[in-house]
Design a protein around this motif. Structure first.
Motif, PDB file in Angstrom:
ATOM      1  N   LEU A   1       6.185   1.776  -3.736  1.00  0.00           N
ATOM      2  CA  LEU A   1       6.158   1.192  -5.142  1.00  0.00           C
ATOM      3  C   LEU A   1       6.326  -0.374  -4.874  1.00  0.00           C
ATOM      4  O   LEU A   1       5.761  -1.188  -5.778  1.00  0.00           O
ATOM      5  N   ALA A   2       7.055  -0.825  -3.915  1.00  0.00           N
ATOM      6  CA  ALA A   2       6.998  -2.342  -3.605  1.00  0.00           C
ATOM      7  C   ALA A   2       5.718  -2.879  -3.536  1.00  0.00           C
ATOM      8  O   ALA A   2       5.372  -3.885  -4.227  1.00  0.00           O
ATOM      9  N   PHE A   3       4.804  -2.020  -3.028  1.00  0.00           N
ATOM     10  CA  PHE A   3       3.459  -2.513  -2.825  1.00  0.00           C
ATOM     11  C   PHE A   3       2.630  -2.558  -4.183  1.00  0.00           C
ATOM     12  O   PHE A   3       2.019  -3.439  -4.782  1.00  0.00           O
ATOM     13  N   LEU A   4       2.894  -1.467  -4.768  1.00  0.00           N
ATOM     14  CA  LEU A   4       2.057  -1.154  -5.974  1.00  0.00           C
ATOM     15  C   LEU A   4       2.445  -2.023  -7.152  1.00  0.00           C
ATOM     16  O   LEU A   4       1.703  -2.553  -8.035  1.00  0.00           O
ATOM     17  N   ARG A   5       3.812  -2.291  -7.418  1.00  0.00           N
ATOM     18  CA  ARG A   5       4.321  -2.867  -8.365  1.00  0.00           C
ATOM     19  C   ARG A   5       3.664  -4.354  -8.750  1.00  0.00           C
ATOM     20  O   ARG A   5       3.543  -4.663  -9.963  1.00  0.00           O
ATOM     21  N   GLU A   6       2.968  -4.913  -7.628  1.00  0.00           N
ATOM     22  CA  GLU A   6       2.233  -6.141  -8.092  1.00  0.00           C
ATOM     23  C   GLU A   6       0.939  -5.680  -8.642  1.00  0.00           C
ATOM     24  O   GLU A   6       0.376  -6.732  -9.524  1.00  0.00           O
ATOM     25  N   LYS A   7       0.257  -4.542  -8.618  1.00  0.00           N
ATOM     26  CA  LYS A   7      -0.892  -4.196  -9.229  1.00  0.00           C
ATOM     27  C   LYS A   7      -0.850  -3.640 -10.552  1.00  0.00           C
ATOM     28  O   LYS A   7      -1.863  -3.404 -10.936  1.00  0.00           O
ATOM     29  N   CYS A   8       0.247  -2.941 -10.884  1.00  0.00           N
ATOM     30  CA  CYS A   8       0.418  -2.284 -12.057  1.00  0.00           C
ATOM     31  C   CYS A   8       1.719  -2.081 -12.626  1.00  0.00           C
ATOM     32  O   CYS A   8       2.813  -2.413 -11.853  1.00  0.00           O
TER      33      CYS A   8
END
Ligand SMILES: NC(=O)c1ccc[n+]([C@@H]2O[C@H](COP(=O)([O-])OP(=O)(O)OC[C@H]3O[C@@H](n4cnc5c(N)ncnc54)[C@H](O)[C@@H]3O)[C@@H](O)[C@H]2O)c1
Ligand SMILES: Nc1nc(=O)c(N)c(NC[C@H](O)[C@H](O)[C@H](O)COP(=O)(O)O)[nH]1
Length: 221
Positions: A116-123
């Motif tokens: 989630l830490a990665f994806l939070r920046e993109k969505c």
């Protein structure tokens, strides 16, 4: 719980398959049907897919036609509908086309924080359900975000879960002039299947298109 109007749109072969046995995308629709798909997106507040479809097809889920974008702006809507991926464990690759401004990743409480830490920046991340995304809760969250009309573009497992939960109002299926075959190839609706109380449909329309036929069904309750 209040939810949006939900319709599934898909394309299947004459033998009911929506992709090949190795889950590779098969272009079943012709240009007329793809134009219709774009128009359906233009008339929707959000477009939803399962992570299986993201992993197999990497769809962008955006409207490309300038005319269809204009239709939205004439109605005072944003350029593009929201894009929603149902992905309990946050398996969506960070480079997926669907991500970016206007995208929502619907995960469950079981999604690993490091993903989630990665994806939070993109969505935007929306959490519902313990192990699997709770689709009823997700739809009510989407409704609160202003989604009145939700288009579901598959795949086979998400279609099953939504239908099984009684969350689908209409199904549009384009039946293309081809055979795909294969017992392991995804069909319009997979999952474990019903053994009683089969959901019944009422036919809204049947039209010839791109050498195949477009059927629209209302799901009866
Ligand atoms: N021809 C078409 O119109 C069309 C459209 C879309 C996809 N496809 C094809 O369908 C295939 C993908 O379908 P699929 O069944 O593998 O994946 P899917 O797209 O239906 O995604 C299913 C996944 O979503 C996740 N999920 C999370 N919560 C869920 C819930 N409550 N219920 C159901 N799923 C939940 C799970 O990880 C599950 O494995 C691909 O081969 C793709 O090419 C075809
Ligand atoms: N309507 C439709 N006809 C097809 O023949 C086919 N293979 C798909 N497959 C669904 C696919 O996963 C995507 O939903 C979009 O068809 C591609 O979307 P983009 O153009 O990337 O936005 N959908």
């Amino acid at each position: 719980m209040e939810r949006p109007f939900v319709f599934i749109n898909a394309a299947m072969s004459a033998d009911g398959k929506i992709s090949s046995f190795h889950r590779e995308q098969v272009r079943i629709s012709g240009p007329e049907d793809m134009d219709r798909v774009s128009l359906l997106r233009a008339g929707s507040d959000a477009v939803m897919v399962g992570v299986g479809t993201v992993l197999a097809d990497d769809p962008g889920l955006r409207i490309k036609s300038a005319d269809h974008k204009k239709m939205r702006s004439d109605r005072g809507q944003s350029n593009q509908p929201l894009r929603v991926v149902v992905d309990s464990r946050a398996r969506t690759p960070p480079g997926s086309e669907v991500l970016g401004e206007g995208s929502i990743l619907a995960v469950s409480e079981a999604a690993p924080e490091e993903r989630l830490a990665f994806l939070r920046e993109k969505c935007e991340i929306v959490v519902s359900g313990e192990e699997k995304v709770d689709l009823g809760e997700l739809l009510s969250i989407l409704k609160k975000k202003g989604v009145e009309r939700l288009m579901v573009e598959g795949g086979a497992t998400l279609n099953w879960s939504l239908i099984e939960a009684g969350l689908v109002d209409e199904i549009s299926v384009y039946i293309g002039p081809m055979i795909i075959g294969g017992e392991g190839a995804p069909t319009l609706v997979d999952g474990p299947g019903f053994s009683a109380d089969y959901p019944k449909l009422s036919l809204i329309s049947a039209d010839l298109l791109d050498g195949g036929v477009l059927l629209r069904w209302r799901v009866l309750r």
